[in-house]
Design a protein around this motif. Structure first.
Motif, PDB file in Angstrom:
ATOM      1  N   UNK A 175       0.833  -1.214   0.000  1.00 37.64           N
ATOM      2  CA  UNK A 175       0.000   0.000   0.000  1.00 37.64           C
ATOM      3  C   UNK A 175       0.861   1.255   0.000  1.00 37.64           C
ATOM      4  N   UNK A 176       0.477   2.225  -0.836  1.00 36.05           N
ATOM      5  CA  UNK A 176       1.273   3.440  -0.986  1.00 36.05           C
ATOM      6  C   UNK A 176       1.386   4.207   0.322  1.00 36.05           C
ATOM      7  N   UNK A 177       0.294   4.279   1.075  1.00 36.37           N
ATOM      8  CA  UNK A 177       0.321   5.036   2.330  1.00 36.37           C
ATOM      9  C   UNK A 177       1.312   4.427   3.305  1.00 36.37           C
ATOM     10  N   UNK A 178       1.321   3.096   3.385  1.00 34.43           N
ATOM     11  CA  UNK A 178       2.261   2.428   4.286  1.00 34.43           C
ATOM     12  C   UNK A 178       3.702   2.683   3.861  1.00 34.43           C
ATOM     13  N   UNK A 179       3.964   2.647   2.563  1.00 35.73           N
ATOM     14  CA  UNK A 179       5.311   2.888   2.063  1.00 35.73           C
ATOM     15  C   UNK A 179       5.753   4.317   2.368  1.00 35.73           C
ATOM     16  N   UNK A 180       4.847   5.277   2.150  1.00 36.01           N
ATOM     17  CA  UNK A 180       5.170   6.686   2.420  1.00 36.01           C
ATOM     18  C   UNK A 180       5.437   6.898   3.902  1.00 36.01           C
ATOM     19  N   UNK A 181       4.640   6.252   4.758  1.00 36.68           N
ATOM     20  CA  UNK A 181       4.817   6.406   6.202  1.00 36.68           C
ATOM     21  C   UNK A 181       6.169   5.895   6.668  1.00 36.68           C
ATOM     22  N   UNK A 182       6.748   4.967   5.929  1.00 40.11           N
ATOM     23  CA  UNK A 182       8.083   4.471   6.267  1.00 40.11           C
ATOM     24  C   UNK A 182       9.162   5.301   5.579  1.00 40.11           C
ATOM     25  N   UNK A 183       8.945   5.618   4.300  1.00 43.38           N
ATOM     26  CA  UNK A 183       9.980   6.295   3.518  1.00 43.38           C
ATOM     27  C   UNK A 183      10.222   7.729   3.984  1.00 43.38           C
TER      28      UNK A 183
END
Length: 199
Positions: A175-183
């Motif tokens: 999921x894009x949101x999960x990736x952004x929250x980590x990146x």
């Protein structure tokens, strides 16, 4: 008096101090209306980059990419946020309002009309082939934006974050949101570490 040859004009003025060209509200509206009406299936970020930076020179590349980064972590659609950012940088609040209205106004009426005939056109082979072609072009534009961002980043850690994000979203389908929250926190931490090391 000393000649100009002894004191030539300065050419070392930082790029950040170069003012934006005077852009009319009509030009901002026309560009965003055309982008909104002619862009399908994504890839609009790459198209805005081409029009605003490469073709017209309204914004510098580093300035555009910095704004794109901010737009991607703000709530709302990335392209809408980017249009507002471009309009605001060029003409302030009126520019932001014009860019927003033009980008969404045209597609709003096009979608309404398209939905009335979509069921009749969806089954035609050439329509499906055309949509596949548009999708491929959109993916190419997004890949170009990723490559340009990587070229501007000369740090191995930044390149690693870019590559990890591409793999996580494009290959592993996280999921894009999960990736952004980590990146985002990782990128901020790496940038702070580099500044502390050099600063």
């Amino acid at each position: 008096m000393q000649s100009l040859e002894e004191h030539p004009p300065r050419t070392d003025v930082p790029r950040a101090e170069v003012p934006h060209p005077e852009v009319s509200l009509a030009a901002i509206a026309a560009l965003h209306l055309r982008i909104g009406c002619l862009s399908f299936g994504g890839g609009m970020t790459g198209l805005i980059y081409h029009e605003v930076v490469t073709k017209r020179g309204w914004l510098r590349e580093a300035e555009f990419l910095s704004g794109l980064t901010i737009c991607q972590i703000l709530p709302g659609g990335n392209v809408v946020n980017l249009a507002i950012y471009v309009g605001q940088r060029l003409r302030g609040l009126p520019g932001a309002a014009v860019a927003f209205a033009a980008l969404l106004g045209g597609p709003f009426f096009i979608i309404i009309g398209f939905m009335l005939v979509y069921e009749r056109l969806a089954g035609l082979p050439f329509v499906a082939a055309g949509l596949n072609g548009v999708t491929a072009a959109a993916m190419g534009l997004m890949l170009m934006m990723t490559v340009r961002g990587a070229q501007l980043s000369r740090h191995a850690s930044s390149l690693a974050v870019i590559a990890a994000t591409m793999i996580a979203v494009g290959v592993l389908h996280f999921p894009l949101i999960a990736v952004v929250c980590v990146a985002v926190p990782v990128s901020i931490a790496l940038a702070a570490r580099r500044r502390a090391r050099h600063g």
